[in-house]
Design a protein around this motif. Structure first.
Motif, mmCIF file in Angstrom:
data_model
loop_
_atom_site.group_PDB
_atom_site.id
_atom_site.type_symbol
_atom_site.label_atom_id
_atom_site.label_comp_id
_atom_site.label_asym_id
_atom_site.label_seq_id
_atom_site.Cartn_x
_atom_site.Cartn_y
_atom_site.Cartn_z
ATOM 1 N N VAL A 154 0.843 -1.207 0.000
ATOM 2 C CA VAL A 154 0.000 0.000 0.000
ATOM 3 C C VAL A 154 0.875 1.253 0.000
ATOM 4 N N GLU A 155 1.940 1.244 0.807
ATOM 5 C CA GLU A 155 2.853 2.387 0.858
ATOM 6 C C GLU A 155 3.584 2.565 -0.473
ATOM 7 N N LYS A 156 3.954 1.444 -1.091
ATOM 8 C CA LYS A 156 4.615 1.502 -2.401
ATOM 9 C C LYS A 156 3.669 2.089 -3.441
ATOM 10 N N ARG A 157 2.412 1.657 -3.424
ATOM 11 C CA ARG A 157 1.427 2.170 -4.362
ATOM 12 C C ARG A 157 1.217 3.669 -4.164
ATOM 13 N N ALA A 158 1.255 4.126 -2.917
ATOM 14 C CA ALA A 158 1.077 5.555 -2.624
ATOM 15 C C ALA A 158 2.197 6.382 -3.259
ATOM 16 N N VAL A 159 3.433 5.874 -3.191
ATOM 17 C CA VAL A 159 4.559 6.570 -3.810
ATOM 18 C C VAL A 159 4.377 6.625 -5.324
ATOM 19 N N MET A 160 4.004 5.514 -5.929
ATOM 20 C CA MET A 160 3.832 5.459 -7.384
ATOM 21 C C MET A 160 2.692 6.373 -7.835
ATOM 22 N N ASP A 161 1.585 6.357 -7.095
ATOM 23 C CA ASP A 161 0.445 7.213 -7.447
ATOM 24 C C ASP A 161 0.807 8.690 -7.325
#
Length: 336
Positions: free
Chosen positions: A114-121
């Protein structure tokens, strides 16, 4: 093939750090190095300043403006503000680009999906055409020049602002990694707490960081240092100046540095025997701002029995690693 290389020419690499953000532009090197700080209008939530200008406002803003750090412990604490900060950095670094850039961004090895997705988004919303992530310790190892493609152990200890990343790498893969949310910010907090406990002196983050950089140490110094510190007396409520020594600061940092030492030892305990044998000769390399604390390499060498080397440019290691990845077409194609 010319078109293919043209397609890759708009790529940038980002070391999105808790304390500082570095941006690497392909064929130009590091073009931007600014604090990960944003100044906001508290009423309208409008961004008033980013980076260097915003950091100068920390602890000095009027009531309607607040200077915040949207990254905490290596991950996004405020999505909207991080997006605004990334947009500022990406636009500043890619002014001459004809198309939106593709971004290679380093992330802590221990963050969740989820944290990785937040960075990518955040990077996508900030204007990136495509976002590719690379584990921070891998980027640091590449950035300091470790031969990670060899069938031998390469160990990196990257002490950043929000996290300490430790990894053992062989044949272009991470054999074992450990990420702890203890790093430069925790060291600053330890100094703030010590000053309050020992002297009833209230100081801010900027002052604590200055103390750490000027007289902080992890190992007994041949010649102890000292400096004057100004703050506010928590009892009288008035401005106050005191004199402190590097020995006191070392005492203040001891518990936090012990946590980093424990993480390094844990990583070594999980290393396969064959690779452990490599480390006896090779030792490990330190990167990140925390590696600049006086004597921390000597302390870790004493505690592990291994040779320890501090990278030539530890603050740029991760950004340089993302830059090296930008030039590796096979890596980019594999992760595109």
């Amino acid at each position: 093939m010319a078109n293919l290389f043209g397609y890759f020419s708009n790529d940038i690499g980002i070391d999105l750090g808790t304390a500082n953000t570095l941006v690497y532009v392909k064929d130009k090197g590091i073009v931007l190095r600014e604090p990960s700080v944003v100044a906001l209008d508290t009423t309208t939530r409008k961004v008033r300043a980013v980076g260097d200008e915003a950091k100068r406002m920390l602890g000095r803003t009027p009531g309607n403006i607040t200077a915040i750090r949207p990254m905490k412990d290596g991950v996004i604490a405020d999505f909207d503000v991080t997006e605004a900060m990334l947009r500022y950095f990406i636009q500043k670094a890619s002014q001459s680009f004809r198309a939106p850039p593709r971004v290679v961004i380093a992330i802590p090895s221990g963050i969740t999906a989820v944290e990785k997705r937040a960075v990518m988004d955040s990077a996508t919303h900030a204007g990136a055409r495509k976002v590719i992530t690379i584990p921070e310790p891998m980027a640091a190892a590449i950035g300091v020049g470790l031969p990670i493609d060899e069938p031998a152990a390469n160990m990196i200890v990257d002490i950043g602002g929000g996290t300490t990343e430790i990894a053992i790498i062989s044949l272009n893969g991470i054999v074992f990694s450990k990420s702890i949310r203890v790093a430069g910010d925790e060291l600053d907090a330890a100094i703030i707490n010590y000053m309050k406990r020992a002297y009833n002196l209230l100081i801010g983050e900027r002052t604590a960081e200055e103390i750490k950089m000027r007289i902080g140490s992890a190992y007994t110094l041949d010649e102890e240092l000292s400096m004057e510190v100004k703050g506010r007396d928590s009892v009288a409520g008035l401005p106050k100046t005191i004199h402190i020594t590097s020995q006191e600061v070392r005492e203040a940092l001891a518990d936090t540095i012990a946590a980093i030492v424990d993480a390094v030892r844990t990583t070594l305990e999980r290393c396969p025997p064959e690779l452990s044998a490599d480390l006896v000769d090779r030792g490990f390399v330190m990167a990140g701002g925390g590696s600049l604390i006086r004597g921390i390499d000597r302390l870790l060498s004493d505690k592990t029995g291994l040779p320890v080397t501090v990278a030539d440019d530890p603050l740029s290691a991760v950004a340089n690693g993302t830059g090296a990845v930008l030039n590796d077409l096979s890596w980019l194609m594999q992760n595109a």
